[in-house]
Structures are given as structure tokens and as C-alpha cells.
Design a protein around this motif. Structure first.
Motif, PDB file in Angstrom:
ATOM      1  N   ALA A   1      -3.940   6.524  -1.297  1.00  0.00           N
ATOM      2  CA  ALA A   1      -4.222   7.920  -0.962  1.00  0.00           C
ATOM      3  C   ALA A   1      -3.284   8.846  -1.714  1.00  0.00           C
ATOM      4  O   ALA A   1      -2.133   8.495  -1.993  1.00  0.00           O
ATOM      5  CB  ALA A   1      -4.077   8.149   0.543  1.00  0.00           C
TER       6      ALA A   1
ATOM      7  N   ILE B   1      -3.560  10.403   6.830  1.00  0.00           N
ATOM      8  CA  ILE B   1      -3.303   9.182   6.063  1.00  0.00           C
ATOM      9  C   ILE B   1      -2.773   8.081   6.975  1.00  0.00           C
ATOM     10  O   ILE B   1      -3.249   6.934   6.937  1.00  0.00           O
ATOM     11  CB  ILE B   1      -2.302   9.463   4.928  1.00  0.00           C
ATOM     12  CG1 ILE B   1      -2.925  10.364   3.878  1.00  0.00           C
ATOM     13  CG2 ILE B   1      -1.825   8.158   4.288  1.00  0.00           C
ATOM     14  CD1 ILE B   1      -1.954  10.829   2.805  1.00  0.00           C
TER      15      ILE B   1
ATOM     16  N   ALA C   1       0.962   5.614  -0.277  1.00  0.00           N
ATOM     17  CA  ALA C   1       0.283   6.914  -0.244  1.00  0.00           C
ATOM     18  C   ALA C   1       1.260   7.960  -0.745  1.00  0.00           C
ATOM     19  O   ALA C   1       2.438   7.948  -0.376  1.00  0.00           O
ATOM     20  CB  ALA C   1      -0.177   7.250   1.169  1.00  0.00           C
TER      21      ALA C   1
ATOM     22  N   LEU D   1       5.096   5.633   2.391  1.00  0.00           N
ATOM     23  CA  LEU D   1       4.701   7.018   2.190  1.00  0.00           C
ATOM     24  C   LEU D   1       5.683   7.618   1.196  1.00  0.00           C
ATOM     25  O   LEU D   1       6.893   7.683   1.459  1.00  0.00           O
ATOM     26  CB  LEU D   1       4.729   7.808   3.497  1.00  0.00           C
ATOM     27  CG  LEU D   1       4.176   9.240   3.385  1.00  0.00           C
ATOM     28  CD1 LEU D   1       2.652   9.207   3.212  1.00  0.00           C
ATOM     29  CD2 LEU D   1       4.534  10.076   4.617  1.00  0.00           C
TER      30      LEU D   1
ATOM     31  N   LEU E   1      -0.462   0.836   6.067  1.00  0.00           N
ATOM     32  CA  LEU E   1       0.273   1.475   4.977  1.00  0.00           C
ATOM     33  C   LEU E   1       1.722   0.985   4.964  1.00  0.00           C
ATOM     34  O   LEU E   1       2.373   0.872   6.007  1.00  0.00           O
ATOM     35  CB  LEU E   1       0.250   2.998   5.155  1.00  0.00           C
ATOM     36  CG  LEU E   1       0.829   3.828   4.009  1.00  0.00           C
ATOM     37  CD1 LEU E   1      -0.064   3.753   2.785  1.00  0.00           C
ATOM     38  CD2 LEU E   1       1.029   5.280   4.449  1.00  0.00           C
TER      39      LEU E   1
ATOM     40  N   TRP F   1      -0.472  14.060   5.850  1.00  0.00           N
ATOM     41  CA  TRP F   1       0.095  12.737   6.137  1.00  0.00           C
ATOM     42  C   TRP F   1      -0.366  12.193   7.488  1.00  0.00           C
ATOM     43  O   TRP F   1      -0.451  10.974   7.654  1.00  0.00           O
ATOM     44  CB  TRP F   1       1.623  12.796   6.069  1.00  0.00           C
ATOM     45  CG  TRP F   1       2.225  13.913   6.859  1.00  0.00           C
ATOM     46  CD1 TRP F   1       2.542  13.917   8.184  1.00  0.00           C
ATOM     47  CD2 TRP F   1       2.575  15.212   6.346  1.00  0.00           C
ATOM     48  NE1 TRP F   1       3.065  15.133   8.551  1.00  0.00           N
ATOM     49  CE2 TRP F   1       3.109  15.941   7.443  1.00  0.00           C
ATOM     50  CE3 TRP F   1       2.507  15.804   5.097  1.00  0.00           C
ATOM     51  CZ2 TRP F   1       3.558  17.253   7.297  1.00  0.00           C
ATOM     52  CZ3 TRP F   1       2.968  17.111   4.959  1.00  0.00           C
ATOM     53  CH2 TRP F   1       3.485  17.825   6.040  1.00  0.00           C
TER      54      TRP F   1
ATOM     55  N   GLN G   1       0.846  -1.197   0.000  1.00  0.00           N
ATOM     56  CA  GLN G   1       0.000   0.000   0.000  1.00  0.00           C
ATOM     57  C   GLN G   1       0.881   1.247   0.000  1.00  0.00           C
ATOM     58  O   GLN G   1       1.781   1.377   0.836  1.00  0.00           O
ATOM     59  CB  GLN G   1      -0.905   0.019   1.227  1.00  0.00           C
ATOM     60  CG  GLN G   1      -1.991  -1.027   1.234  1.00  0.00           C
ATOM     61  CD  GLN G   1      -2.982  -0.798   2.376  1.00  0.00           C
ATOM     62  OE1 GLN G   1      -2.795   0.069   3.225  1.00  0.00           O
ATOM     63  NE2 GLN G   1      -4.042  -1.584   2.390  1.00  0.00           N
TER      64      GLN G   1
ATOM     65  N   PRO H   1      -7.718   6.751  -5.693  1.00  0.00           N
ATOM     66  CA  PRO H   1      -7.207   6.826  -4.320  1.00  0.00           C
ATOM     67  C   PRO H   1      -7.989   7.836  -3.503  1.00  0.00           C
ATOM     68  O   PRO H   1      -8.613   8.767  -4.039  1.00  0.00           O
ATOM     69  CB  PRO H   1      -5.757   7.276  -4.511  1.00  0.00           C
ATOM     70  CG  PRO H   1      -5.756   7.985  -5.821  1.00  0.00           C
ATOM     71  CD  PRO H   1      -6.785   7.304  -6.676  1.00  0.00           C
TER      72      PRO H   1
END
Length: 427
Positions: free
Chosen positions: A57, A93, A8, A103, A100, A90, A6, A81
Motif C-alpha cells: 500500500a 491500511i 506500507a 509501516l 502488515l 494509515w 509486507q 500497491p
């Protein structure tokens, strides 16, 4: 369950909204295995072929830009997303996605540290744009936090993966012998500093694009700096009410005896024939290598369009039979290697030390952070003294005792003022 990474994305401006978003779209559709031969990591292709990548995201400062990025991603992939926006998106998120994995940080240069540290505190790996940060002490914070959580912090140093640069690293540098001196330049268009970025007064041309070259020189020679000097000029942007440097020149001397001059500006006129002007050369004891990344022999012109050049190695579209376009190039390769390291840590349970040779690490990025940090201090002092008619006399020294700014103009204040310690650890 299908193994999944995952991701973001925080920051979707010029680079985040183009390179990162396009790269993650291809990963979302087809995975990573097809990219691995480009970076010499195809031995991992079978293991990583089943891995699914999911951009969960996208976040920017404004709601409008976040929605635009999410809509573009949906158009490319069919997947939309979740959108976040604000001063520190962040945090939301990391709260909303406890699982997650990565990043991706593509915020303005001076805003990298906060999201990086927030991610690491949650045990989330990081892909960050260069420079990792603007402060040597902040780079130490990042490295220590990554070690504590066994997390990857991969820095997008894509010039390492330019095929011309790989040839220099693996072959030509051995032919030309011990390096003596060199020059590296990257000149950005005026629109970058006057309209594209709103944060130029918090940065400068060397801090912005100089890290590409300082990291490239590191990748060639693995030699640490021993001293530097820096100067900058403010003439063009001041006319537009922007209190930022037009250009900065930094000379760095290294342990292996070579001296490299780094020249950067962001005031190139709009009618210049290429997106940027860039290249470097290195003179060795037995030869010389020249590499012009702006003009590679591909040029065209047409009525009303002027003469143009293009760097087709950085990123390029590859047409597919279904009408969609793949996105490949060394601009993507640097992200790919970081994600391979993340996959090895997550799925093969390897330590961050075991995969450190796969990607540009935070430890390596620390060298560039230190150069950016010291150069900014030296540049500002020399700018002040030049305007006072005293010359550009200030330098920085790197040694076992850390980083010292040497300023003879402060001799009346005593030796502690002349030799100002700004960092007390060796690089």
C-alpha cells in the motif's frame, strides 16, 4: 511459503516518493541480500536472501499523489500497491492488512507520532523519517509502545552511513583527540519552504534538518546534552506571507565538554550550485576534521546551466544491462538496516534489544527529539526578547531532574517562572 515482509508507505512527498519508493522497488524486485555488504551486515545475507519484500500500500493526503506513486511503482516493478488517501489513511491500511509487517512513515515532520503509535498498537514495526517526533514526551510514548509490542522503530538517520562520516566515527575522531567544539550546517533551497512543503509554519529549519547532525554527533561520541541556547530569524519568508523562521542557530553543550553549533536555513537561492549546502567540522585536543558534503570535488558547468555540484554518495542510479536502474547510496542504507532488524525479529525470533545495535533506534532518536523540543521553546523566547531589545538570554538545561528552561527575564514572577520545568525525566 516464501518468507515475506509486507510494507506500507505513508507519505510520498519529496523523500517518501523518491528515496523510500525507489528503495522498496529494488527490494520488491531483488530482495535485501545484495545491499547488506554496504552496511556491514553481510553475515545475514544467506539467511535473508529468500525473503520477499512486498509494498502492499501507498498512502498520501491527496488521491492524485497516491495514484501517481502507485503508478510509478508499477512501472518499476510490475506490481501496483493499493492506494489510500486522506487525513489518516494509515487507519485503513492497518485495518485492511492485518499481517502488515512495516509501516514506513514519511509524512510531514509534525505528523509522525499518530501513524507511528497506530502501527505499534497493532504490533506493526515502523520505519520513520527524522525527526521521530517533535516532543520529548511523545518520544517516550513511542518507546514504551514499541517495548510493549517488541516492535522495531527505526529512524532514518542516513548521515550516519555516509562513508566519510563512517571514517570519522571509526578512525578520525580517535586521531584528533577529545572533542572541544564544532560546527554543523545544512542549508536548504528556498523552494523547500515556499513551494515544496505546505507545512513550514508548523516546523523550522533546525527541526527539519538539524536532526541529521545532532544524531551524527551522537553516533560519534555517545554524549548527552547538558545545555543549549537557540536563536532564529524571520526576514525572507515573511515577504511571501509565510510566518516561519528563515534560519535557526542552536548551540548545544555536551557531557563530554564539547560545544557544537548547528546552523540551518531553508532560504538558499535557487541558483546555488548544489541541491543543498552542508558540512561539518570538529576541533579536538590533538587535531581537527573537516567534512564538506556539498562540494566533494565533483563539479561541472555548461552553457546555460551554470556551475553545478552533485552528491553521488547519497543516492545514485546504477544502470543494469536490461535498461533499468538500481538505486543505491547511504540514503538507502539507513532503511536497509532497519529492515534487517525487522527480519531478525520476525524470522529469527530475536528481541528488539538483541538487534538494537543494527539500526538508529527510537531510544537514540529521543536525544534528538529532546533537543528539537527544547530548542523550539528557547528559540521562540529569544526571538521575542531580541525584538524587545533584551538580548538572547534564554537557555535550556538538561539534567537528572529533566529539562528546564532558564529565563531570567521572568525573575519578577519568582523562581518557578525563571526555572520552568518542561520535562521531568533524565535523558
Amino acid at each position: 511459503m516464501q518468507p515475506t515482509i509486507q510494507i506500507a508507505l505513508v507519505g510520498a512527498g519529496m523523500f517518501g516518493g523518491d528515496v523510500h519508493l525507489r528503495a522498496y522497488a529494488d527490494l520488491q524486485r531483488f530482495g535485501i541480500a545484495g545491499q547488506l555488504a554496504r552496511v556491514g551486515l553481510d553475515k545475514h545475507a544467506r539467511d535473508l536472501a529468500p525473503v520477499k519484500f512486498d509494498l502492499v500500500a501507498v498512502a498520501t493526503r491527496s488521491e492524485k499523489s497516491a495514484l501517481k506513486s502507485a503508478a510509478a511503482f508499477k512501472e518499476w516493478t510490475g506490481h501496483e500497491p493499493k492506494v489510500y488517501f486522506g487525513d489518516a489513511p494509515w487507519d485503513e491500511i492497518l485495518r485492511d492488512f492485518p499481517d502488515l509487517d512495516v509501516l514506513a512513515v514519511a509524512t510531514p515532520d509534525h505528523l509522525h507520532t499518530q501513524p507511528i503509535l497506530a502501527a505499534l498498537a497493532k504490533g506493526v514495526h515502523v520505519l520513520t523519517e527524522k525527526p521521530m517526533c517533535l516532543s520529548t514526551s511523545e518520544s517516550d510514548e513511542i518507546i514504551e509502545a514499541a517495548k510493549a509490542k517488541n516492535c522495531i522503530v527505526a529512524v532514518d538517520m542516513h548521515k550516519r552511513y555516509d562513508p566519510d562520516h563512517l571514517r570519522i566515527r571509526d578512525d578520525i575522531q580517535n586521531r584528533i583527540g577529545a572533542p572541544l567544539y564544532g560546527t554543523a550546517y545544512l542549508e536548504e533551497p528556498l523552494e523547500v519552504s515556499t513551494s515544496t512543503f505546505k507545512w513550514v509554519e508548523s516546523s523550522d529549519p533546525f527541526s527539519y534538518v538539524g536532526p541529521h547532525w545532532t544524531d551524527l554527533i551522537w553516533s560519534y561520541y555517545k554524549s548527552k546534552p547538558v545545555s543549549l541556547t537557540a536563536v532564529g530569524q524571520k526576514k525572507r519568508l515573511i515577504r511571501d506571507g509565510i510566518n516561519a523562521y528563515d534560519a535557526v542557530q542552536v548551540r548545544v553543550d555536551f557531557e563530554n565538554g564539547m560545544s557544537i553549533n548547528f546552523h540551518n536555513n531553508w532560504v538558499t537561492p535557487a541558483d546555488f550550485e548544489g541541491p543543498v549546502n552542508q558540512g561539518h567540522e570538529i576541533v579536538g585536543a590533538d587535531g581537527k576534521v573537516e567534512s564538506d558534503q556539498q562540494y566533494r570535488g565533483f563539479r561541472w558547468w555548461n552553457q546555460g546551466g551554470g556551475s553545478r555540484t552533485s552528491n553521488n554518495h547519497f543516492t545514485r542510479d546504477v544502470a543494469r544491462p536490461d535498461g533499468t536502474k538500481g538505486y543505491i547510496g547511504y540514503g538507502v542504507d539507513s532503511l536497509t538496516v532497519g529492515l534487517v532488524a525487522v527480519c531478525r525479529v520476525k524470522f529469527a525470533k530475536e528481541s528488539r534489544d538483541a538487534v538494537a545495535d543494527l539500526y538508529p533506534t527510537a531510544e537514540e532518536a529521543r536525544i534528538t527529539c529532546a533537543l528539537v523540543d527544547a530548542a523550539a521553546r528557547v528559540r521562540d523566547l529569544n526571538f521575542k526578547y531580541l525584538n524587545e531589545g533584551k538580548g538572547a538570554t534564554v537557555t535550556a538545561r538538561f539534567g537528572p531532574d529533566g529539562i528546564t528552561i532558564v529565563d531570567a527575564n521572568r525573575i519578577a514572577e519568582g523562581p518557578d517562572a525563571v526555572f520552568e520545568k518542561i520535562y521531568d525525566r533524565p535523558l
